[in-house]
Design an enzyme around this catalytic site. Structure first.
Site, PDB file in Angstrom:
ATOM      1  N   HIS A 144       0.842  -1.191   0.000  1.00 48.99           N
ATOM      2  CA  HIS A 144       0.000   0.000   0.000  1.00 48.99           C
ATOM      3  C   HIS A 144       0.877   1.241   0.000  1.00 48.99           C
ATOM      4  O   HIS A 144       2.039   1.192   0.377  1.00 48.99           O
ATOM      5  CB  HIS A 144      -0.822   0.082   1.299  1.00 48.99           C
ATOM      6  N   TYR A 145       0.270   2.380  -0.340  1.00 50.90           N
ATOM      7  CA  TYR A 145       0.833   3.642   0.117  1.00 50.90           C
ATOM      8  C   TYR A 145      -0.120   4.238   1.134  1.00 50.90           C
ATOM      9  O   TYR A 145      -1.307   3.904   1.170  1.00 50.90           O
ATOM     10  CB  TYR A 145       1.161   4.604  -1.019  1.00 50.90           C
ATOM     11  N   THR A 146       0.425   5.131   1.985  1.00 57.37           N
ATOM     12  CA  THR A 146      -0.394   5.672   3.067  1.00 57.37           C
ATOM     13  C   THR A 146      -1.414   6.690   2.568  1.00 57.37           C
ATOM     14  O   THR A 146      -2.506   6.794   3.135  1.00 57.37           O
ATOM     15  CB  THR A 146       0.489   6.347   4.130  1.00 57.37           C
ATOM     16  N   GLU A 160       2.515  -0.805   4.553  1.00 57.06           N
ATOM     17  CA  GLU A 160       2.204   0.566   4.128  1.00 57.06           C
ATOM     18  C   GLU A 160       3.505   1.318   3.846  1.00 57.06           C
ATOM     19  O   GLU A 160       4.406   1.364   4.684  1.00 57.06           O
ATOM     20  CB  GLU A 160       1.453   1.315   5.238  1.00 57.06           C
ATOM     21  N   HIS A 182      -2.549  -3.034  -3.389  1.00 57.62           N
ATOM     22  CA  HIS A 182      -3.932  -2.868  -2.939  1.00 57.62           C
ATOM     23  C   HIS A 182      -4.867  -2.691  -4.138  1.00 57.62           C
ATOM     24  O   HIS A 182      -5.974  -3.220  -4.165  1.00 57.62           O
ATOM     25  CB  HIS A 182      -4.004  -1.659  -1.996  1.00 57.62           C
ATOM     26  N   ASP A 203      -3.494   2.395  -4.888  1.00 55.49           N
ATOM     27  CA  ASP A 203      -2.164   2.254  -4.299  1.00 55.49           C
ATOM     28  C   ASP A 203      -1.605   0.835  -4.483  1.00 55.49           C
ATOM     29  O   ASP A 203      -2.387  -0.106  -4.593  1.00 55.49           O
ATOM     30  CB  ASP A 203      -2.195   2.636  -2.799  1.00 55.49           C
TER      31      ASP A 203
HETATM   32 ZN   LIG Z   1      -4.092   0.578   0.568  1.00 57.86          ZN
END
Ligand SMILES: [Zn+2]
Length: 235
Positions: free
Chosen positions: A26-28, A91, A133, A143
């Protein structure tokens, strides 16, 4: 590697005997790392992840690997729905498409490689189960996005990246075959024979991961060719 601990309450037990066989990146999508950490540890937010990696490579553990962290939400991969139950979520600090999406710096990627290698050593995760994600939730999520360097990760032995220089220059697939190939790779993509919302979302998610030069959801020749090569690669 050095890992700091900041326990999050946003997890529960993995169901039954579920063992970990997926890794979700993921990215935040928040302005700062601190803001993201606070949210991932806020009981009211009900979102968590196992690890967070800051842009300088600092790794924080939020949830123990044996627990189910709440990172993927409503999602699907290869027909499976409880992605959280069988996965580890990481993340990566990045403002994301909403707040100024940018490249993932070298120290962050190096820390991710080291962390992921450790995770792959502890859990039997096949290469095609290392995904983003957006791959497992194409209708909702973007993301980690098209700046994420999947080929670099694959060169380090993490994840799936077929040799796209192989095969013909033409797209060998019709629409139904495109849909069945996307589903075979893992995407939620019913074989409707129509260019519907689910199909367009799956094509766009595929592009973010496997054809980042073009992220428009349009099935051009190169996108189709790459879908075919990915489907062959996992057959
Ligand atoms: Zn995510």
């Amino acid at each position: 590697m050095q890992i700091a601990d900041r326990p999050s309450p946003n997890f529960d037990a993995r169901p039954g005997n579920a063992h970990v066989d997926m890794l979700i990146l993921h990215y935040t999508g928040m302005r700062t790392a601190r803001e993201a950490l606070d949210r991932l540890c806020d009981p009211a937010a009900k979102v968590g992840a196992h690890y967070l990696i800051d842009e300088d490579g600092t790794v924080t553990r939020l949830v123990a690997e044996e627990k189910r962290a709440w990172h993927a939400g409503i999602s699907s991969w290869r027909g499976r729905r409880d992605i959280n139950g069988a996965s580890i979520g990481i993340e990566l600090v990045n403002p994301g498409h909403e707040f100024g999406y940018r490249h993932f710096p070298g120290p962050q990627m190096a820390a991710l490689e080291a962390l992921a290698k450790g995770i792959l050593g502890r859990h039997p995760i096949p290469p095609r189960h290392v995904v983003g994600h957006s791959d497992v939730a194409p209708l909702r999520k973007q993301d980690p996005g098209e700046f994420f360097d999947w080929p670099r990760l694959a060169r380090a032995g993490i994840g799936f990246w077929p040799n796209f220089t192989r095969g013909t220059a033409a797209n060998p697939l019709g629409l139904r075959e495109t849909q069945s190939s996307l589903a075979a790779i893992g995407y939620f993509c019913p074989e409707s024979g129509a260019l519907d919302a689910a199909t367009t979302a799956a094509i766009l998610a595929f592009q973010r991961h496997f054809r980042p030069e073009r992220c428009d959801g349009v099935l051009d020749t190169e996108t189709g060719r790459r879908i075919a090569l990915c489907a062959q690669g996992i057959a």
